[in-house]
Design a protein around this motif. Sequence first.
Motif, PDB file in Angstrom:
ATOM      1  N   GLN A  40       0.832  -1.209   0.000  1.00 20.22           N
ATOM      2  CA  GLN A  40       0.000   0.000   0.000  1.00 20.22           C
ATOM      3  C   GLN A  40       0.868   1.261   0.000  1.00 20.22           C
ATOM      4  O   GLN A  40       0.559   2.242  -0.683  1.00 20.22           O
ATOM      5  CB  GLN A  40      -0.919  -0.009   1.214  1.00 20.22           C
ATOM      6  N   LEU A  41       1.964   1.220   0.757  1.00 13.42           N
ATOM      7  CA  LEU A  41       2.872   2.364   0.783  1.00 13.42           C
ATOM      8  C   LEU A  41       3.517   2.572  -0.584  1.00 13.42           C
ATOM      9  O   LEU A  41       3.641   3.712  -1.061  1.00 13.42           O
ATOM     10  CB  LEU A  41       3.940   2.147   1.861  1.00 13.42           C
ATOM     11  N   GLU A  42       3.925   1.467  -1.209  1.00 16.29           N
ATOM     12  CA  GLU A  42       4.523   1.564  -2.545  1.00 16.29           C
ATOM     13  C   GLU A  42       3.527   2.135  -3.551  1.00 16.29           C
ATOM     14  O   GLU A  42       3.890   2.954  -4.410  1.00 16.29           O
ATOM     15  CB  GLU A  42       4.999   0.182  -3.003  1.00 16.29           C
ATOM     16  N   ALA A  43       2.264   1.735  -3.458  1.00 14.73           N
ATOM     17  CA  ALA A  43       1.247   2.244  -4.373  1.00 14.73           C
ATOM     18  C   ALA A  43       1.066   3.751  -4.204  1.00 14.73           C
ATOM     19  O   ALA A  43       0.904   4.490  -5.193  1.00 14.73           O
ATOM     20  CB  ALA A  43      -0.075   1.520  -4.134  1.00 14.73           C
ATOM     21  N   ARG A  44       1.107   4.214  -2.968  1.00 13.39           N
ATOM     22  CA  ARG A  44       0.929   5.647  -2.717  1.00 13.39           C
ATOM     23  C   ARG A  44       2.142   6.456  -3.174  1.00 13.39           C
ATOM     24  O   ARG A  44       2.010   7.626  -3.564  1.00 13.39           O
ATOM     25  CB  ARG A  44       0.655   5.882  -1.232  1.00 13.39           C
ATOM     26  N   LEU A  45       3.328   5.830  -3.108  1.00 19.62           N
ATOM     27  CA  LEU A  45       4.547   6.534  -3.520  1.00 19.62           C
ATOM     28  C   LEU A  45       4.819   6.380  -5.007  1.00 19.62           C
ATOM     29  O   LEU A  45       5.704   7.057  -5.552  1.00 19.62           O
ATOM     30  CB  LEU A  45       5.739   6.011  -2.708  1.00 19.62           C
ATOM     31  N   GLY A  46       4.116   5.457  -5.649  1.00 18.36           N
ATOM     32  CA  GLY A  46       4.245   5.311  -7.089  1.00 18.36           C
ATOM     33  C   GLY A  46       5.432   4.497  -7.555  1.00 18.36           C
ATOM     34  O   GLY A  46       5.906   4.677  -8.685  1.00 18.36           O
ATOM     35  N   GLY A  47       5.926   3.589  -6.744  1.00 17.98           N
ATOM     36  CA  GLY A  47       7.041   2.745  -7.170  1.00 17.98           C
ATOM     37  C   GLY A  47       7.450   1.762  -6.096  1.00 17.98           C
ATOM     38  O   GLY A  47       7.044   1.870  -4.932  1.00 17.98           O
ATOM     39  N   ALA A  48       8.270   0.777  -6.484  1.00 17.24           N
ATOM     40  CA  ALA A  48       8.742  -0.248  -5.552  1.00 17.24           C
ATOM     41  C   ALA A  48       9.781   0.332  -4.605  1.00 17.24           C
ATOM     42  O   ALA A  48      10.620   1.160  -5.003  1.00 17.24           O
ATOM     43  CB  ALA A  48       9.327  -1.426  -6.323  1.00 17.24           C
ATOM     44  N   LEU A  49       9.727  -0.099  -3.374  1.00 30.53           N
ATOM     45  CA  LEU A  49      10.693   0.326  -2.357  1.00 30.53           C
ATOM     46  C   LEU A  49      11.802  -0.689  -2.159  1.00 30.53           C
ATOM     47  O   LEU A  49      12.884  -0.345  -1.668  1.00 30.53           O
ATOM     48  CB  LEU A  49       9.976   0.563  -1.022  1.00 30.53           C
ATOM     49  N   PHE A  50      11.542  -1.953  -2.525  1.00 32.22           N
ATOM     50  CA  PHE A  50      12.522  -3.019  -2.317  1.00 32.22           C
ATOM     51  C   PHE A  50      12.676  -3.854  -3.580  1.00 32.22           C
ATOM     52  O   PHE A  50      11.709  -4.071  -4.322  1.00 32.22           O
ATOM     53  CB  PHE A  50      12.092  -3.942  -1.166  1.00 32.22           C
ATOM     54  N   GLU A  51      13.896  -4.313  -3.806  1.00 27.08           N
ATOM     55  CA  GLU A  51      14.164  -5.309  -4.835  1.00 27.08           C
ATOM     56  C   GLU A  51      14.109  -6.672  -4.162  1.00 27.08           C
ATOM     57  O   GLU A  51      14.938  -6.983  -3.307  1.00 27.08           O
ATOM     58  CB  GLU A  51      15.539  -5.088  -5.458  1.00 27.08           C
ATOM     59  N   ARG A  52      13.106  -7.462  -4.493  1.00 29.81           N
ATOM     60  CA  ARG A  52      12.928  -8.765  -3.871  1.00 29.81           C
ATOM     61  C   ARG A  52      13.909  -9.760  -4.472  1.00 29.81           C
ATOM     62  O   ARG A  52      13.884 -10.011  -5.679  1.00 29.81           O
ATOM     63  CB  ARG A  52      11.504  -9.287  -4.069  1.00 29.81           C
ATOM     64  N   GLY A  53      14.796 -10.307  -3.650  1.00 24.41           N
ATOM     65  CA  GLY A  53      15.752 -11.304  -4.117  1.00 24.41           C
ATOM     66  C   GLY A  53      15.107 -12.665  -4.237  1.00 24.41           C
ATOM     67  O   GLY A  53      14.034 -12.929  -3.692  1.00 24.41           O
ATOM     68  N   ALA A  54      15.762 -13.556  -4.958  1.00 27.57           N
ATOM     69  CA  ALA A  54      15.257 -14.924  -5.110  1.00 27.57           C
ATOM     70  C   ALA A  54      15.597 -15.746  -3.878  1.00 27.57           C
ATOM     71  O   ALA A  54      16.691 -15.637  -3.317  1.00 27.57           O
ATOM     72  CB  ALA A  54      15.852 -15.570  -6.354  1.00 27.57           C
ATOM     73  N   GLY A  55      14.665 -16.600  -3.456  1.00 27.66           N
ATOM     74  CA  GLY A  55      14.912 -17.502  -2.331  1.00 27.66           C
ATOM     75  C   GLY A  55      15.190 -16.742  -1.052  1.00 27.66           C
ATOM     76  O   GLY A  55      14.448 -15.840  -0.660  1.00 27.66           O
ATOM     77  N   ALA A  56      16.308 -17.102  -0.384  1.00 25.92           N
ATOM     78  CA  ALA A  56      16.655 -16.500   0.902  1.00 25.92           C
ATOM     79  C   ALA A  56      17.533 -15.269   0.756  1.00 25.92           C
ATOM     80  O   ALA A  56      18.013 -14.727   1.744  1.00 25.92           O
ATOM     81  CB  ALA A  56      17.363 -17.529   1.778  1.00 25.92           C
ATOM     82  N   ALA A  57      17.763 -14.802  -0.477  1.00 31.21           N
ATOM     83  CA  ALA A  57      18.606 -13.631  -0.680  1.00 31.21           C
ATOM     84  C   ALA A  57      17.978 -12.409  -0.015  1.00 31.21           C
ATOM     85  O   ALA A  57      16.753 -12.236  -0.052  1.00 31.21           O
ATOM     86  CB  ALA A  57      18.789 -13.375  -2.176  1.00 31.21           C
ATOM     87  N   PRO A  58      18.781 -11.546   0.597  1.00 27.28           N
ATOM     88  CA  PRO A  58      18.219 -10.376   1.276  1.00 27.28           C
ATOM     89  C   PRO A  58      17.602  -9.399   0.286  1.00 27.28           C
ATOM     90  O   PRO A  58      18.066  -9.260  -0.853  1.00 27.28           O
ATOM     91  CB  PRO A  58      19.441  -9.758   1.971  1.00 27.28           C
ATOM     92  N   VAL A  59      16.533  -8.736   0.718  1.00 27.38           N
ATOM     93  CA  VAL A  59      15.930  -7.707  -0.124  1.00 27.38           C
ATOM     94  C   VAL A  59      16.762  -6.438  -0.006  1.00 27.38           C
ATOM     95  O   VAL A  59      17.389  -6.184   1.031  1.00 27.38           O
ATOM     96  CB  VAL A  59      14.462  -7.441   0.278  1.00 27.38           C
ATOM     97  N   ARG A  60      16.759  -5.656  -1.067  1.00 31.82           N
ATOM     98  CA  ARG A  60      17.545  -4.421  -1.087  1.00 31.82           C
ATOM     99  C   ARG A  60      16.643  -3.242  -1.419  1.00 31.82           C
ATOM    100  O   ARG A  60      15.637  -3.386  -2.103  1.00 31.82           O
ATOM    101  CB  ARG A  60      18.676  -4.533  -2.122  1.00 31.82           C
ATOM    102  N   LEU A  61      17.036  -2.089  -0.947  1.00 34.99           N
ATOM    103  CA  LEU A  61      16.293  -0.874  -1.228  1.00 34.99           C
ATOM    104  C   LEU A  61      16.460  -0.476  -2.693  1.00 34.99           C
ATOM    105  O   LEU A  61      17.551  -0.558  -3.252  1.00 34.99           O
ATOM    106  CB  LEU A  61      16.772   0.263  -0.339  1.00 34.99           C
TER     107      LEU A  61
END
Length: 327
Positions: A40-61
């Motif tokens: 919901q926050l991303e929708a209001r800001l108009g873009g993704a806040l995190f890059e979702r990694g595959a599997g157990a990889a950490p997410v990044r801003l």
Amino acid sequence: MNFTLRQITYFLAVARLGNFGRAAEAVHVSQPGLSSQIAQLEARLGGALFERGAGAAPVRLTALGERLLPVAQELMDTAKRLDALARAGRSPLSGRLRLAIIPTVAPYLIPHLVPTLRDRHPALDLELHEVVTDELVSGVLSHRFDAGIMALPVGEAGIEAEPVLRDAFLIALSGNDTTFLSGPARPESIEAERLLLLADGHCLRDQALEVCGMRSPRRKLNLEAASMATLMRMVASGMGMTLIPRLALADENRDGRLRIVPFAEREPSRDLAVVWRRNAEAGADARALAEVVRDLAPVLGVEPLSRPAPDGPTDAPARRRISAARS
């Protein structure tokens, strides 16, 4: 633009931990609930806040997340200052108090503490968390918790502590264990290979090892329990022996399955304290809470500790106290 402090809190948790699951645990919400608020926050800001990694990889801003991070932190700091102003205008224990308690204290203290607080301080909005010592200390320092109840020592310069209870240790064995035919016993008489412990992360594990003089890495102690209840069931089944705090005795031996042996004079003990962040507005709440906990000593079966004098700690009765490393 509409957004909530809850969404900002969740965003900061994911940014700090780099993982949606761990962030959800840290803020005590389900992972789907946290992910929904972030979306919901991303929708209001108009873009993704995190890059979702595959599997157990950490997410990044993302770049947008990087720009939001200092603003979000400033918003949370402002919210905390507003909360501090609100605290300053009220009497102690009459607003929200986020209290963390270590697992070897929480089950035995909470059933007595909560009714007493409701009776004495009906305006208190109490939020309870059961966490191990390291998480409690870091949570107090990071403003996640307003206060905590833990075993001394604290070991952090940014934490204030007021001792409240002295909790003596006893030896717990199965009913048919004949290791100690009569008490009292001495700590050095406990055999390392028969000592059962709580798992890493519980300060009581280190306290038990220190009491029994078992700091040597050559000693192999491979039977561990995740909770006090499990530990006492292991002992009751004849798997070994352990130390039990007097605070836990009534609950963990209510069915009389354990044989309890006291220590000789100068019995080992742990000192429990209410702790809070130095110079925090919650200090008044914490000190008032300390008085409530201290008053519960008779029903808990432990010794109250006098409030420290302004010029230093009170000299308590001589006992063999431990100073286990935090865990």
